[in-house]
Enzyme design. Sequence first.
Site, PDB file in Angstrom:
ATOM      1  CG  ASN A  53      -6.631  -1.138   0.806  1.00 50.12           C
ATOM      2  OD1 ASN A  53      -5.854  -0.781  -0.071  1.00 50.12           O
ATOM      3  ND2 ASN A  53      -6.209  -1.499   2.004  1.00 50.12           N
ATOM      4  CG  HIS A  74      -3.514   3.411   1.785  1.00 51.53           C
ATOM      5  ND1 HIS A  74      -3.937   2.914   0.576  1.00 51.53           N
ATOM      6  CD2 HIS A  74      -3.565   2.369   2.658  1.00 51.53           C
ATOM      7  CE1 HIS A  74      -4.232   1.631   0.706  1.00 51.53           C
ATOM      8  NE2 HIS A  74      -4.018   1.269   1.951  1.00 51.53           N
ATOM      9  CB  CYS A  84      -0.951  -0.001   1.197  1.00 50.48           C
ATOM     10  SG  CYS A  84      -2.073  -1.415   1.213  1.00 50.48           S
TER      11      CYS A  84
END
Length: 327
Positions: A284, A254, A114
């Site tokens: 996500n 994020h 990520c």
Amino acid sequence: MRQLLGVQVLGVGSFVPENVVKNEDLSSLGCDPEWIVQRTGIRERRHAPPEMATSHMAQAAALAAIENAGIDVGEIDLIVVGTFTPDMPTPSTACLLQDRLGIRCAAMDVSAACAGFMYAMITAAQFVRTGASRRALVVGADLLSRIANPDDRKTYPLFGDGAGAVILGAGSEEQGFLSYTLGSEGEGGELLCVPGGGSLKRLDDQSLADGHAYLHMDGRSVFKWAVRVIADSIQDVLTHSGVTADEVSLVLLHQANVRIIDAACENLGFDREKVVINLDRYGNTSAGSVPLVLDEAYQAGRIQRGDLVLLAGFGAGLSWGTSLMRW
């Protein structure tokens, strides 16, 4: 803490698959739609069709960024792709993308999950700053629907597929990263990992049966870590830059969980109106997350030259990358 000036973003682009998977579509898996919203803020995500790979999404995002920058694809002399869901172990997704674009240049992957886009962006910016690259293509792309376990009701609804890209070039000495930090806490690696498929544990019938090809996550522990690291790294970047939260033009974090983002806003005193959220629509997307929300903000006219833009990615590794950029 480091500074990296003389670099600017020339163009941005993104891509998500057409297939929308709403929370209600996951009811057959035993997932409660309202529980997903309450715990994460996610209402839907995109899933790629079987014939689509990470490199296909990366190509679409790259072409959008190239068009936005107004450059010829042949001007690109460096490709850095942040991903942990490559098409295959080798060649790199960056090499596959280079071939798809029909150009010859240096190409490499960066694997930081990520935080992958932030690692890739800082890496490419170093090349631009030193003159080793004139036009660098940076892509963050992950296809998480292939590695999320549909039998894991706590993690499967969290993830989606997507990609984003930027073109970097030389800028003025006022442009670039006023401050940035890259870091990792490898001791937490087992909290968020794909156990199988590498040299430690190859995928055979037994490891496949044990689910080792899927993403494993200790959600509670990762959540606590993320809240801490995002607050600490952002504060460090602001302090090093000599900038207050009020002076930041836009906050692009994020898109993992809205509660993590809310905690960051509360801890650091950010005006909620400056924080861009799109996880309710995409979930996500790992390395695709930061460039996706960056492109959305840019296309909406929310980023102007001279703005102070805060970018932060965090996740498996456990790794993070946080920066304050003067656009």
